[in-house]
Design an enzyme around this catalytic site. Structure first.
Site, PDB file in Angstrom:
ATOM      1  N   LYS A  34      34.986  38.277  42.214  1.00 26.92           N
ATOM      2  CA  LYS A  34      35.662  37.441  41.220  1.00 26.92           C
ATOM      3  C   LYS A  34      36.937  36.905  41.842  1.00 26.92           C
ATOM      4  O   LYS A  34      37.798  37.674  42.272  1.00 26.92           O
ATOM      5  CB  LYS A  34      35.993  38.264  39.968  1.00 26.92           C
ATOM      6  N   GLU A  50      27.134  38.700  47.239  1.00 28.19           N
ATOM      7  CA  GLU A  50      27.600  39.724  46.298  1.00 28.19           C
ATOM      8  C   GLU A  50      26.596  40.857  46.119  1.00 28.19           C
ATOM      9  O   GLU A  50      25.445  40.636  45.735  1.00 28.19           O
ATOM     10  CB  GLU A  50      27.900  39.098  44.932  1.00 28.19           C
TER      11      GLU A  50
END
Length: 546
Positions: A178, A162
């Site tokens: 997410k 990420e």
């Protein structure tokens, strides 16, 4: 130090902060010196206190950066064997997890939060060193934002996929992650899982909440804020993840300006950010450390930082490693599903190879010799590797034979019986190369032992009785099928377990009866020994010759 695709070297200066005053002084120095080289390091999650003007002190650095003069492309070590398989010493039990999810839902019902990224640490025990762990996990998860950082205080092995933010050419980009679903070995089911994730309203809702939060955060330092990608799927060996991308135009901004606007990343807090951080602090109790903080590099006017998820952390004052996991909790989250998702996120650390646990026993007149010791050893391995417990009462005991039982991950039991052959070759050899004792598999009897493969072929062909191995320190360890005993000055010695050996059943019996003593033995000892013996539970104590 490693970050991304580069190894950074020739350290010129170190910046460390343990409290608020040191933290902002270090940030000021980092901004001043980013044109002098590559500033690589990390900020821990708990630094959020400083951006709301709270005091917070730590015994390990909350900020650690080094200024490096050089960087070169990083080439991962191609490890021949898997050696890292940690024991899960402790993790949060489901009852506590479920209770905390209920508290989060109460907070959502009150309107205090919309989403909480709830996390907890998993404590891991291993014999392996940091470099072996890093190299092995890279085979599973070689991500863009990988990092290896070790200093006098701690070690950080990050495999984060990420991006927190990247600042380049007057543009700042954030890619919050997410939404998660597991991979499947069946390509059809795997494709269905990926499609489900991309179209599932719950996961999309979680993702868009964080996108909105980051749009708001980026607007504090930038203009022309826009969502450039929404609900994209990235695939990794163990799971699929949903990401989105937000961009903004920026003029000249300092590192501290960016941190004041964005830190910590909304994807690992929830929304609204500050109130949700308060909820997290009350529920999680323990510090997240570098997990969910940031790791990255500044150079000239460019910055690139990850959100350190999928990250192993070791405080050098502690015995074990920590791996934090978690997930975003919203109103329609189901506790059991979220708990399973958190466990799924830990699976990237384990080697992607199947193996069975093994126990080989001597049966005489329908009775298994030393069964209690064999049972104890295999059940210890069951617990270590997280296998389901087998029902050993299902063993079909022969009359006279060598009984070999095998246990798979699901606790299924298999057995093989074979007759006891007469020994005709008492010759042993010494291995030509050392073995590293920092190998979790060495301490358990499994079907995964490629380092013994060549020796066991020679044993099977009756070329030798056994091959004796030694470790990286030149210490004698064991044979491919037996423990080693040397008679020296009329005493009988065997190597201790921590040199990298299986604690054999016959070895345990002889130590308990004081027929053996533990002692670190070296290669030269085997040549000056009065006698050499190989011992195991099938053959007993066999005198052998080099």
């Amino acid at each position: 130090m490693i970050f991304g695709d580069f190894v950074y070297s020739t350290s010129l200066e170190i910046f460390v902060a343990f409290n608020k005053k040191e933290f902002f002084e270090a940030l000021e120095q980092i901004d001043k010196k980013k044109s002098l080289g590559y500033l690589v390091g990390y900020i821990k999650y708990e630094a959020w206190h400083y951006f709301i003007d709270e005091e917070y002190c730590s015994k390990t650095p909350l900020l650690y950066f080094e200024l490096f003069a050089e960087r070169t492309p990083f080439c991962p070590n191609d490890m021949e064997y898997n050696v890292f398989y940690p024991k899960v010493v402790q993790k949060q039990n489901f009852t506590l997890y479920k209770n905390n999810i209920a508290k989060i839902k109460s907070a959502i019902k009150r309107g205090d939060t919309y989403q909480v990224n709830y996390t907890y640490p998993i404590e891991l025990s291993t014999h392996c060193n940091y470099h072996h762990i890093f190299s092995q996990i890279l085979k599973n998860q070689n991500t863009v934002y990988k990092a290896f950082i070790e200093n006098q205080y701690e070690a950080i092995l990050s495999f984060s996929p990420e991006l927190f933010f990247e600042l380049k050419d007057r543009q700042i980009i954030a890619r919050p992650m997410k939404g998660t679903i597991k991979r499947d070995k069946d390509p059809v089911i795997d494709k269905q899982n990926k499609y489900f994730l991309q179209n599932d309203e719950k996961n999309k809702s979680e993702n868009v909440m964080i996108v909105d939060l980051l749009r708001n955060d980026l607007s504090k330092i930038g203009s022309e804020v826009r969502v450039s990608a929404l609900f994209k799927i990235l695939s990794f060996p163990t799971l699929h993840q949903m990401i989105s991308e937000i961009k903004a135009s920026v003029d000249s901004v300092s590192f501290v300006d960016v941190l004041r606007a964005l830190f910590p990343c909304g994807s690992i807090t929830g929304a609204p950010k500050l109130k949700t951080i308060e909820i997290i602090q009350k529920l999680e109790k323990k510090p997240r450390n570098v997990y969910c903080g940031l790791i990255g590099v500044l150079h000239q006017d460019e910055m690139c930082f990850s959100v350190p998820i999928r990250t192993l952390y070791h405080d050098k004052r502690a015995k074990n490693l920590l791996l934090n996991v978690g997930s975003g909790i919203v109103w329609d989250s189901v506790a059991n599903e979220e708990y399973q998702e958190s466990i799924l996120k830990s699976q990237f650390i384990f080697p992607q190879n199947d193996f069975l646990l093994v126990e080989t026993m001597l049966v005489k007149n329908g009775k298994i010799c030393n069964f209690s010791l064999h049972q104890k050893r295999i059940l210890q391995s069951v617990r270590f590797f997280g296998f389901q417990k087998p029902d050993l009462s299902k063993i079909k005991i022969p009359h006279n034979a060598i009984l070999r039982i095998l246990v798979d991950r699901n606790g299924e039991l298999y057995q093989e019986n074979k007759s006891i052959a007469e020994i005709t070759n008492f010759q042993i050899t010494l291995a030509s190369a050392p073995m590293d004792s920092q190998n979790d598999f060495l301490y358990h009897k499994t079907t995964y032992a490629p380092w013994y493969e060549e020796a066991r072929k020679k044993i099977k062909n009756n070329e030798i009785f056994d091959c004796i191995f030694f470790n990286q320190k030149g210490e004698l360890t064991e044979g491919a099928r037996s423990n080693l005993v040397l008679k020296i000055n009329n005493d009988f010695f065997t190597p201790p377990v921590n040199v990298g050996i299986l604690n054999g059943v016959m070895r345990q019996k002889m130590l308990k009866s004081r027929k053996l003593k533990e002692k670190v033995l070296y290669k030269e000892d085997i040549y000056k020994a009065q006698k050499i013996f190989c011992i195991n539970s099938i053959r007993g104590m066999v005198e052998v010759f080099l």
